[in-house]
Write a protein that holds these residues in place. Structure first.
Motif, PDB file in Angstrom:
ATOM      1  N   ALA A  26      -8.501  14.206 -62.995  1.00 25.61           N
ATOM      2  CA  ALA A  26      -8.871  15.117 -62.099  1.00 25.61           C
ATOM      3  C   ALA A  26      -7.885  15.768 -61.474  1.00 25.61           C
ATOM      4  CB  ALA A  26      -9.975  14.754 -61.486  1.00 25.61           C
ATOM      5  N   ASN A  27      -6.633  14.874 -61.097  1.00 28.48           N
ATOM      6  CA  ASN A  27      -5.522  14.967 -60.236  1.00 28.48           C
ATOM      7  C   ASN A  27      -4.460  15.322 -60.867  1.00 28.48           C
ATOM      8  OD1 ASN A  27      -5.209  12.564 -60.747  1.00 28.48           O
ATOM      9  ND2 ASN A  27      -4.187  11.885 -59.220  1.00 28.48           N
ATOM     10  N   ARG A  28      -4.400  15.464 -62.268  1.00 34.60           N
ATOM     11  CA  ARG A  28      -3.061  15.548 -63.110  1.00 34.60           C
ATOM     12  C   ARG A  28      -3.040  17.148 -63.214  1.00 34.60           C
ATOM     13  NH1 ARG A  28      -2.352  13.178 -69.235  1.00 34.60           N
ATOM     14  NH2 ARG A  28      -0.849  14.720 -69.769  1.00 34.60           N
ATOM     15  N   ARG A  29      -1.638  17.438 -62.886  1.00 34.20           N
ATOM     16  CA  ARG A  29      -1.223  18.637 -62.859  1.00 34.20           C
ATOM     17  C   ARG A  29      -1.080  19.282 -64.486  1.00 34.20           C
ATOM     18  NH1 ARG A  29       0.156  20.074 -58.014  1.00 34.20           N
ATOM     19  NH2 ARG A  29       0.743  18.739 -56.551  1.00 34.20           N
ATOM     20  N   LEU A  30      -1.084  20.371 -64.655  1.00 34.90           N
ATOM     21  CA  LEU A  30      -1.208  21.175 -66.033  1.00 34.90           C
ATOM     22  C   LEU A  30       0.024  22.295 -65.997  1.00 34.90           C
ATOM     23  CD1 LEU A  30      -4.945  21.628 -66.748  1.00 34.90           C
ATOM     24  CD2 LEU A  30      -3.473  19.629 -67.467  1.00 34.90           C
ATOM     25  N   PHE A  31       1.181  21.844 -66.329  1.00 28.93           N
ATOM     26  CA  PHE A  31       2.214  22.409 -66.263  1.00 28.93           C
ATOM     27  C   PHE A  31       2.379  23.612 -67.319  1.00 28.93           C
ATOM     28  CE2 PHE A  31       3.829  18.869 -63.965  1.00 28.93           C
ATOM     29  CZ  PHE A  31       3.937  19.268 -62.543  1.00 28.93           C
ATOM     30  N   GLU A  32       3.199  24.572 -67.018  1.00 31.28           N
ATOM     31  CA  GLU A  32       3.606  25.355 -67.950  1.00 31.28           C
ATOM     32  C   GLU A  32       4.957  26.125 -67.938  1.00 31.28           C
ATOM     33  OE1 GLU A  32       0.725  28.840 -67.049  1.00 31.28           O
ATOM     34  OE2 GLU A  32      -0.872  27.868 -67.660  1.00 31.28           O
ATOM     35  N   GLY A  33       5.328  26.678 -69.071  1.00 28.37           N
ATOM     36  CA  GLY A  33       6.686  27.358 -69.075  1.00 28.37           C
ATOM     37  C   GLY A  33       7.713  26.204 -68.802  1.00 28.37           C
ATOM     38  N   TRP A  34       8.828  26.391 -67.825  1.00 24.68           N
ATOM     39  CA  TRP A  34       9.715  25.671 -67.704  1.00 24.68           C
ATOM     40  C   TRP A  34       9.604  24.177 -67.101  1.00 24.68           C
ATOM     41  CZ3 TRP A  34      11.232  23.812 -62.672  1.00 24.68           C
ATOM     42  CH2 TRP A  34      10.570  24.794 -61.663  1.00 24.68           C
ATOM     43  N   ARG A  35       8.439  24.374 -66.385  1.00 22.43           N
ATOM     44  CA  ARG A  35       7.913  23.182 -65.561  1.00 22.43           C
ATOM     45  C   ARG A  35       7.450  22.203 -66.554  1.00 22.43           C
ATOM     46  NH1 ARG A  35       6.245  27.458 -62.249  1.00 22.43           N
ATOM     47  NH2 ARG A  35       7.057  27.401 -60.063  1.00 22.43           N
ATOM     48  N   LEU A  36       6.605  22.467 -67.681  1.00 26.91           N
ATOM     49  CA  LEU A  36       6.226  21.792 -68.708  1.00 26.91           C
ATOM     50  C   LEU A  36       7.382  21.200 -69.319  1.00 26.91           C
ATOM     51  CD1 LEU A  36       3.919  20.582 -70.397  1.00 26.91           C
ATOM     52  CD2 LEU A  36       3.795  22.770 -71.617  1.00 26.91           C
ATOM     53  N   THR A  37       8.470  22.085 -69.597  1.00 26.05           N
ATOM     54  CA  THR A  37       9.682  21.525 -70.785  1.00 26.05           C
ATOM     55  C   THR A  37      10.387  20.437 -69.797  1.00 26.05           C
ATOM     56  OG1 THR A  37       9.594  23.756 -71.562  1.00 26.05           O
ATOM     57  CG2 THR A  37      11.542  22.257 -71.617  1.00 26.05           C
ATOM     58  N   THR A  38      10.350  20.799 -68.364  1.00 23.93           N
ATOM     59  CA  THR A  38      11.251  19.548 -67.514  1.00 23.93           C
ATOM     60  C   THR A  38      10.460  18.493 -67.562  1.00 23.93           C
ATOM     61  OG1 THR A  38      11.873  21.502 -66.170  1.00 23.93           O
ATOM     62  CG2 THR A  38      12.081  19.353 -65.260  1.00 23.93           C
ATOM     63  N   ILE A  39       8.997  18.469 -67.293  1.00 21.21           N
ATOM     64  CA  ILE A  39       8.584  17.030 -67.297  1.00 21.21           C
ATOM     65  C   ILE A  39       8.346  16.408 -68.455  1.00 21.21           C
ATOM     66  CG2 ILE A  39       6.164  17.720 -67.583  1.00 21.21           C
ATOM     67  CD1 ILE A  39       7.174  15.649 -64.711  1.00 21.21           C
ATOM     68  N   SER A  40       8.082  17.258 -69.730  1.00 20.38           N
ATOM     69  CA  SER A  40       8.126  16.514 -70.916  1.00 20.38           C
ATOM     70  C   SER A  40       9.435  16.020 -71.373  1.00 20.38           C
ATOM     71  CB  SER A  40       7.806  17.870 -71.863  1.00 20.38           C
ATOM     72  OG  SER A  40       6.411  18.337 -71.684  1.00 20.38           O
ATOM     73  N   VAL A  41      10.503  16.604 -70.911  1.00 21.91           N
ATOM     74  CA  VAL A  41      11.828  15.965 -71.494  1.00 21.91           C
ATOM     75  C   VAL A  41      12.149  14.725 -70.529  1.00 21.91           C
ATOM     76  CG1 VAL A  41      14.403  16.507 -71.338  1.00 21.91           C
ATOM     77  CG2 VAL A  41      12.819  18.400 -72.254  1.00 21.91           C
ATOM     78  N   PHE A  42      11.746  14.878 -69.462  1.00 17.79           N
ATOM     79  CA  PHE A  42      12.072  13.680 -68.533  1.00 17.79           C
ATOM     80  C   PHE A  42      11.156  12.614 -68.947  1.00 17.79           C
ATOM     81  CE2 PHE A  42      11.897  12.106 -63.861  1.00 17.79           C
ATOM     82  CZ  PHE A  42      12.864  11.078 -64.149  1.00 17.79           C
ATOM     83  N   ALA A  43       9.825  12.814 -69.208  1.00 15.83           N
ATOM     84  CA  ALA A  43       9.037  11.629 -69.418  1.00 15.83           C
ATOM     85  C   ALA A  43       9.343  11.311 -71.063  1.00 15.83           C
ATOM     86  CB  ALA A  43       7.545  12.310 -69.506  1.00 15.83           C
ATOM     87  N   GLY A  44       9.690  11.959 -72.178  1.00 19.47           N
ATOM     88  CA  GLY A  44      10.268  11.665 -73.356  1.00 19.47           C
ATOM     89  C   GLY A  44      11.483  10.825 -73.238  1.00 19.47           C
ATOM     90  N   LEU A  45      12.521  10.944 -72.250  1.00 23.43           N
ATOM     91  CA  LEU A  45      13.763  10.581 -72.127  1.00 23.43           C
ATOM     92  C   LEU A  45      13.487   9.127 -71.687  1.00 23.43           C
ATOM     93  CD1 LEU A  45      16.189  13.258 -71.288  1.00 23.43           C
ATOM     94  CD2 LEU A  45      16.141  11.990 -73.223  1.00 23.43           C
ATOM     95  N   TYR A  46      12.526   9.205 -70.623  1.00 24.95           N
ATOM     96  CA  TYR A  46      12.292   7.865 -69.901  1.00 24.95           C
ATOM     97  C   TYR A  46      11.676   6.956 -70.983  1.00 24.95           C
ATOM     98  CZ  TYR A  46       9.441   4.888 -66.743  1.00 24.95           C
ATOM     99  OH  TYR A  46       9.017   3.548 -65.965  1.00 24.95           O
ATOM    100  N   ALA A  47      10.810   7.266 -71.603  1.00 22.32           N
ATOM    101  CA  ALA A  47      10.326   6.186 -72.738  1.00 22.32           C
ATOM    102  C   ALA A  47      11.397   5.918 -73.560  1.00 22.32           C
ATOM    103  CB  ALA A  47       9.100   6.871 -73.537  1.00 22.32           C
TER     104      ALA A  47
END
Length: 745
Positions: A26-47
């Protein structure tokens, strides 16, 4: 027809789809566009960073080109764990808001501007930390005695960091921003997390590591640790609720009020500087819980993400439907099978309930189970997944880390207790289905067993994991091979994993890991308090005192404490805390180390279905629409055998593979008979028919006699069961006879 064509042609009968996808909080953000790309890349690189570090990969070794700004693997242990926690905090604060988005709220631009002001001290303290690093690299002697250094650390580094941290958290509680955008208070907190990590890596890279807890420790260590502790607790609140945070606060308060408490709770006085200079080390936050979350847990989260991306998880559930769906009460038995498979990888009972329960609970209701029973069955089955080897929801790895016992010994010892648990739950749901005259699902409602059998190769990643572990490969190597196998197996399914899906799998893993990393770090705070104050040793003395009266009473007391400490917490945190408080006392009672830790582990796990705070049961109630408390009581009843099993292996070590094969086999058979009798007594159904109340009492007594494991008690148990059979077979008392005399005049 090809295998892939079979799968496509059978889509109309596939029951399970996307069962292992993570729910959107319920408190998770649902990003779009460059924000989604940024968090996706960061999370993937972190793993991916973890996978690379754990396997000792090095870009320099691959290319022969020196890249001084990139880490060389394997990293130094403390630095690796600091980066592990900091990365989770950064992703977590950006992804999870301080409050829920369930209710639409107006944005608060004024508070966003306040947060922008707070960004100034956050960035200033980060700059000072970098300045300190440059000074130390230049040869400046750094210690906690030099007044100039102390002044700089307090007023140029610590004070701005504290101000930004506390301000960011408070402003975050009250500010609101649309769900698709970054919030400025969370950016402030992310910068603070980077600052804490940068300072600690700098200081711990010098001789200052050896000075923690002494007057030579720079006060900046304590100030960074305070900020880091607060950040961890706020992140834990956002992703796991208040339960663990409240317990952490109680333990932290104990550090400072302990000297005023009487009796065994009395603790030696300690200054805040000395305590916090040690709590962010391997004696606390960077200790066993973070050691496990930064290695085994995140590795198996990556494994689970690869299974999810390759849709192997769907196959597990569909296979369970094909095998068990047609038996009476079929969906309930499917829940047992599927939740056991998924739960051992998932790492959290409540998460597994949401993943598989969204499918099994409605189907259980459809075939005739009451709402609360349907939810309770799923909760009990999902909780059982946490004790299912070889992964045991990552509990096996924490146990190996804490006890020093080889992982393979722990996984092997867990086999019989796990089977006893699932056999008991199976009997409970089967007897319930028999009482209610339920049917199974029709042939047309479930996948074709023959075509499911053709795809049994999809179990290959799990098989490879088990085989590699028992061939002597390290857990990290075995987990990596299983992850690669999951990707390879996907190439013969309609969902082959290419480069893009592999990247998505790492992204999923990075996001999935946030909760468990935060929880493990927060549990590390509690472990730190226990180890640094000595309260665990004093609790052990209390258990020894109780044992002088009765060893069974001491075990019962230990059970209650383990359940209480585990309530409201995920499995890994529940076990880590209980193991620090309870297990040492059990060992001092003369209980073998492995038995003591298994005893604590089981009850920490079972806190998820124990009223009044039963997270798995409450999650199931949310899906079934039943009353949460009624669901938790029913799940407690369904899982009742699990509360008996730890006492079984206390009295009979053969259940943990401690003995000859003959002893182990006899113990397994008699214990199985015991849980069968217990289930029959609790459900009031024995050998094909309802049974009268006094027969139920005799059946439960017979089950309890089978606990001790001796020949004499086993014979008594068998004799009582035989007596019940004879009474039911020849005397045939009316099952409606009860204690209730309200109808009598």
């Amino acid at each position: 027809m090809s295998d892939r064509a079979d799968q496509v042609a059978d889509e109309d009968v596939v029951v399970a789809q996307d069962v292992d996808e993570e729910p959107i909080e319920a408190n998770r953000r649902l990003f779009e566009g460059w924000r989604l790309t940024t968090i996706s890349v960061f999370a993937g690189l972190y793993a991916f960073f973890h996978m690379a570090a754990l396997n000792g990969l090095s870009i320099e070794r691959w290319t022969g080109i020196e890249l001084p700004l990139l880490p060389s693997f394997p990293m130094e242990t403390w630095n690796f764990r600091i980066v592990h926690v900091a990365g989770a905090l950064i992703i977590g604060f950006l992804l999870f808001a301080a409050s829920s988005f369930v209710r639409e709220r107006r944005e608060t631009p004024a508070l966003e501007r306040v947060a922008m002001v707070l960004l100034i001290p956050a960035l200033f303290s980060l700059g000072v930390a970098i300045w300190f690093a440059m000074q130390i690299a230049g040869g400046t002697m750094w210690n906690g005695i030099d007044e100039t250094i102390r002044f700089r650390e307090i007023w140029l580094f610590g004070a701005p960091l504290w101000f930004a941290t506390v301000g960011g958290i408070v402003v975050g509680w009250f500010s609101s921003r649309h769900r698709a955008g970054f919030a400025m208070p969370d950016i402030v907190l992310s910068v603070c997390a980077v600052t804490v990590a940068a300072y600690l890596i700098t200081i711990y890279g010098t001789l200052m590591r050896n000075s923690t807890g002494t007057p030579f420790a720079p006060i900046g260590i304590s100030m960074a640790a305070v900020a880091g502790t607060v950040l961890i607790m706020e992140m834990t609140r956002r992703v796991a609720g208040l339960a663990l945070v409240v317990i952490s606060v109680v333990f932290l308060a104990y550090v400072f009020i302990g000297p005023t408490l009487p009796g065994f709770l009395n603790a030696p006085a300690v200054t805040w500087e000395r305590f916090f200079s040690q709590v962010y080390t391997d004696a606390g936050i960077l200790g066993p819980t973070t050691a496990v979350s930064s290695t085994y847990i995140i590795l198996f989260i990556i494994f689970a993400a690869f299974l999810q991306a390759s849709k192997v998880g769907d196959y597990f559930v569909n296979f369970a439907f094909a095998v068990a769906g047609r038996s009476r009460g079929g969906p309930a038995k499917v829940a047992i099978f599927a939740s056991g498979l998924m739960g051992m990888i998932n790492g959290t009972s409540a998460g597994n309930v949401v993943a598989t329960g969204s499918l099994t609970i409605p189907l259980m209701k459809k075939v005739g189970y009451k709402k609360q029973t349907a939810g309770a069955v799923e909760a009990a089955a999902s909780t059982g997944g946490q004790i299912m080897p070889p992964i045991m929801g990552a509990g096996a790895f924490i146990m190996a880390e804490i006890t020093g016992i080889p992982y393979t010994d722990i996984a092997l010892a867990a086999v019989i207790p796990a089977l006893l648990y699932f056999v008991s739950v199976y009997f409970m749901v089967d007897f319930e289905a028999a009482k209610l005259g339920m049917r199974g699902m029709s042939k047309d409602e479930i996948p074709n067993i023959v075509k499911m059998a053709k795809r049994v190769y999809l179990f290959l990643p799990i098989v490879m994991l088990i085989v590699a572990l028992f061939m002597g490969y390290s857990v990290i190597r075995a987990g990596t091979l299983a992850t690669i196998a999951a990707a390879v197996v996907s190439w013969v399914t309609p969902y082959p994993m290419g480069l893009r899906k592999t990247g998505q799998a790492f992204e999923i893993a990075g996001i999935m890991s946030i909760q468990i990393i935060a929880v493990c770090a927060c549990a590390g705070i509690i472990v730190g308090v226990i180890s640094l104050t000595g309260v665990g040793a004093r609790f052990s003395s209390l258990l020894l005192g109780i044992a002088d009266t009765s060893q069974l009473l001491a075990l019962f007391f230990a059970m209650c404490i383990a359940i209480l400490l585990g309530m409201g917490m995920p499995t890994t945190a529940a076990y880590a805390v209980a193991a620090s408080v309870v297990a040492p006392g059990l060992v001092q009672l003369g209980i073998p180390l492995l038995t003591a830790h298994f005893f604590v582990f089981y009850f920490a796990v079972l806190s998820a279905i124990t009223p009044p705070v039963a997270l798995a049961s409450y999650a199931a109630a949310g899906i079934s629409g039943a009353n949460p408390m009624a669901t938790s009581v029913t799940s407690f009843k369904i899982g009742i055998a699990a509360f008996i099993v730890p006492f079984m292996f206390f009295y009979n070590g053969a259940l943990l593979m401690d003995g000859t094969w003959a002893q182990v086999i006899r113990a397994g058979i008699t214990a199985t008979i015991g849980v069968f009798l217990l289930s029959a007594g609790v459900q009031g159904w024995f050998l094909g028919g309802r049974t009268v109340w006094f027969n139920r009492v005799l059946l439960i007594l017979a089950a309890l006699f089978m606990i001790e494991g001796g020949w004499s008690t086993d014979l008594i148990g068998v004799a009582l069961a035989a007596a019940v059979y004879l009474v039911q077979r020849f005397l045939r008392p009316d099952p409606s006879m009860t204690f209730d005399v309200r109808g009598a005049d």
